[in-house]
Enzyme design. Structure first.
Site, PDB file in Angstrom:
ATOM      1  N   THR A  94      -8.325  29.906 -46.177  1.00 40.91           N
ATOM      2  CA  THR A  94      -8.252  28.836 -47.082  1.00 40.91           C
ATOM      3  C   THR A  94      -8.394  27.624 -46.361  1.00 40.91           C
ATOM      4  OG1 THR A  94      -6.899  30.391 -48.801  1.00 40.91           O
ATOM      5  CG2 THR A  94      -6.945  27.974 -49.116  1.00 40.91           C
ATOM      6  N   LYS A 169     -11.456  27.867 -55.162  1.00 36.60           N
ATOM      7  CA  LYS A 169      -9.962  28.258 -54.675  1.00 36.60           C
ATOM      8  C   LYS A 169      -9.062  27.344 -54.959  1.00 36.60           C
ATOM      9  CE  LYS A 169      -6.740  30.325 -51.966  1.00 36.60           C
ATOM     10  NZ  LYS A 169      -5.922  31.566 -52.240  1.00 36.60           N
ATOM     11  N   LYS A 244       0.550  24.508 -49.384  1.00 40.15           N
ATOM     12  CA  LYS A 244      -0.645  24.475 -48.745  1.00 40.15           C
ATOM     13  C   LYS A 244      -1.914  24.057 -49.718  1.00 40.15           C
ATOM     14  CE  LYS A 244      -3.993  26.679 -45.668  1.00 40.15           C
ATOM     15  NZ  LYS A 244      -4.510  27.948 -45.110  1.00 40.15           N
TER      16      LYS A 244
HETATM   17  P1  NAD Z   1      -1.272  34.490 -40.462  1.00 40.89           P
HETATM   18  O1  NAD Z   1      -0.858  33.029 -39.743  1.00 40.89           O
HETATM   19  O2  NAD Z   1      -0.386  35.833 -40.687  1.00 40.89           O
HETATM   20  O3  NAD Z   1      -2.563  35.141 -39.685  1.00 40.89           O
HETATM   21  C1  NAD Z   1      -3.597  34.084 -38.712  1.00 40.89           C
HETATM   22  C2  NAD Z   1      -3.849  34.786 -37.667  1.00 40.89           C
HETATM   23  O4  NAD Z   1      -4.807  33.946 -36.929  1.00 40.89           O
HETATM   24  C3  NAD Z   1      -2.641  34.833 -36.636  1.00 40.89           C
HETATM   25  O5  NAD Z   1      -2.464  36.227 -36.012  1.00 40.89           O
HETATM   26  C4  NAD Z   1      -2.964  33.814 -35.450  1.00 40.89           C
HETATM   27  O6  NAD Z   1      -2.474  34.428 -34.161  1.00 40.89           O
HETATM   28  C5  NAD Z   1      -4.565  34.041 -35.521  1.00 40.89           C
HETATM   29  N1  NAD Z   1      -5.324  32.823 -34.705  1.00 40.89           N
HETATM   30  C6  NAD Z   1      -4.968  31.502 -34.793  1.00 40.89           C
HETATM   31  N2  NAD Z   1      -5.769  30.952 -34.224  1.00 40.89           N
HETATM   32  C7  NAD Z   1      -6.718  31.884 -33.640  1.00 40.89           C
HETATM   33  C8  NAD Z   1      -7.726  31.765 -32.652  1.00 40.89           C
HETATM   34  N3  NAD Z   1      -7.996  30.410 -32.338  1.00 40.89           N
HETATM   35  N4  NAD Z   1      -8.497  32.825 -32.511  1.00 40.89           N
HETATM   36  C9  NAD Z   1      -7.929  34.054 -32.838  1.00 40.89           C
HETATM   37  N5  NAD Z   1      -6.797  34.206 -33.435  1.00 40.89           N
HETATM   38  C10 NAD Z   1      -6.126  33.018 -34.129  1.00 40.89           C
HETATM   39  O7  NAD Z   1      -1.955  34.020 -41.665  1.00 40.89           O
HETATM   40  P2  NAD Z   1      -2.333  34.719 -43.123  1.00 40.89           P
HETATM   41  O8  NAD Z   1      -1.219  34.751 -44.057  1.00 40.89           O
HETATM   42  O9  NAD Z   1      -2.879  36.027 -42.730  1.00 40.89           O
HETATM   43  O10 NAD Z   1      -3.314  33.973 -43.783  1.00 40.89           O
HETATM   44  C11 NAD Z   1      -4.568  33.773 -43.350  1.00 40.89           C
HETATM   45  C12 NAD Z   1      -5.568  32.913 -44.262  1.00 40.89           C
HETATM   46  O11 NAD Z   1      -5.502  33.447 -45.567  1.00 40.89           O
HETATM   47  C13 NAD Z   1      -4.859  31.448 -44.403  1.00 40.89           C
HETATM   48  O12 NAD Z   1      -5.824  30.595 -44.550  1.00 40.89           O
HETATM   49  C14 NAD Z   1      -4.240  31.521 -46.046  1.00 40.89           C
HETATM   50  O13 NAD Z   1      -4.141  30.299 -46.500  1.00 40.89           O
HETATM   51  C15 NAD Z   1      -5.244  32.665 -46.679  1.00 40.89           C
HETATM   52  N6  NAD Z   1      -4.429  33.291 -47.543  1.00 40.89           N
HETATM   53  C16 NAD Z   1      -3.082  33.837 -47.509  1.00 40.89           C
HETATM   54  C17 NAD Z   1      -2.542  34.486 -48.288  1.00 40.89           C
HETATM   55  C18 NAD Z   1      -1.070  35.134 -48.207  1.00 40.89           C
HETATM   56  O14 NAD Z   1      -0.528  35.701 -49.275  1.00 40.89           O
HETATM   57  N7  NAD Z   1      -0.961  35.326 -46.965  1.00 40.89           N
HETATM   58  C19 NAD Z   1      -3.132  34.823 -49.595  1.00 40.89           C
HETATM   59  C20 NAD Z   1      -4.444  34.089 -50.001  1.00 40.89           C
HETATM   60  C21 NAD Z   1      -5.080  33.330 -48.589  1.00 40.89           C
END
Ligand code: NAD
Length: 297
Positions: A94, A169, A244
């Protein structure tokens, strides 16, 4: 079945990658976090040494990263140089509409396929493979992306061209925040007026006050037994995540010249709840702020 690169195996990405593997795909995973990568390997992924290593020889690439700056960093890095001609890129993070259009534009300039495909549904839906994907991109790129996204979700819908997935979204989540706050206010007032919350639910859910926030995600314990309200407001969808998305919506509204006073108010209320320690709670927990009981926990 395809070889797919998966970049970003956090809370959401780990379940999504596991569902691609269950669908018979070969997933080459990369994450900056060694723990996240090890978890993906346990689920059957092949550990890559870098983004380039994961992407090379993959026909499709999924990125699931925290925010726009991470997505820009990955797509402005080594990713395209490592990719084979015709590779499909799907960014499911997102992020702001401008960043989605920017990285999608870079991919298209270099002759690749690209869709922005953010999701609705939290960690539970990512694990269960029941996410809803809101997709932006050309019809041709969508047609190639759809079967991969179907392996991770229950609904895959194209909203328009590049950036349309992110636009849908943030508009959807702004509306969700507004209806949730309105529902919480109505329940808090009903209770102060001496109404039984269940009775108010029984009537309002069949009258014109009805909304998804009431009937599927009721913010008071009781009427809908599966909601976070019945589980100490454990997320679900965390307040910090909602905040966010509301910031992204206000930023987009300002740039587009749209008037969104209730969206602005929702952002301010969620920011207040976050400042008071509500960030890790489910976003429906704002009920406790509005009925005055949050500080008495
Ligand atoms: P998270 O922080 O748990 O996971 C993100 C991962 O990306 C981490 O493991 C981090 O180490 C990795 N990362 C960051 N930079 C990187 C890079 N340059 N190379 C490789 N890996 C890298 O986040 P999440 O909760 O999994 O959310 C991910 C996305 O999904 C976000 O944009 C969030 O807004 C969206 N989202 C989350 C939810 C939720 O409930 N958690 C729901 C809908 C949407």
């Amino acid at each position: 079945m395809a070889r797919i690169a998966f970049i970003g195996l956090g809370n959401m990405g780990s379940g999504m990658a596991a569902n691609l593997i269950k669908g018979g795909h070969e997933v080459h995973a990369f994450d900056l976090s060694a723990d996240a990568l090890a978890h993906a390997v346990e689920a059957g992924a092949v550990a890559a040494k870098s983004t380039a290593d994961a992407v090379s020889a993959s026909e499709a690439v999924v990125t699931m990263l925290p925010a726009g700056k991470h997505v820009r960093a990955v797509y402005e890095g080594e990713i395209f140089a490592a990719a084979a001609p015709g590779t499909l890129f799907m960014d499911c993070s997102t992020i702001d509409v401008d960043s989605a259009r920017h990285v999608g534009g870079l991919a298209k300039e270099k002759g690749f396929r690209f869709v922005d495909a953010p999701v609705s549904g939290g960690v539970a839906a990512a694990t269960a493979g029941t996410l809803t994907f809101m997709v932006g991109g050309s019809e041709a790129d969508f047609a190639v992306a759809e079967p991969f996204l179907q392996a991770m979700g229950k609904a895959v819908i194209r909203g328009g061209d590049l950036g349309a997935g992110q636009a849908v979204k943030i508009c959807n989540n702004m509306l969700l925040a507004i209806t949730m706050i309105g529902t919480c206010e109505a329940f808090a007032l009903a209770q102060k007026l001496g109404l039984d919350p269940q009775k108010f639910f029984d009537i309002s859910s069949k009258a014109s006050g009805q909304s998804w926030s009431m009937t599927s995600y009721c913010p008071v314990p009781g009427p809908v037994p599966t909601t976070p309200a019945n589980n100490g407001y454990k997320p679900g969808f965390a307040t910090a995540m909602m905040l966010k998305d509301l910031k992204l919506a206000q930023d987009a509204a300002q740039k587009a010249g749209a008037t969104t006073p209730l969206g602005a108010q929702a952002e301010a209320l969620y920011a207040m709840f976050d400042n008071l320690g509500g960030g890790p709670s489910d976003f429906s927990g704002i009920y406790k702020l509005l009925d005055g009981s949050w500080n008495q926990r």
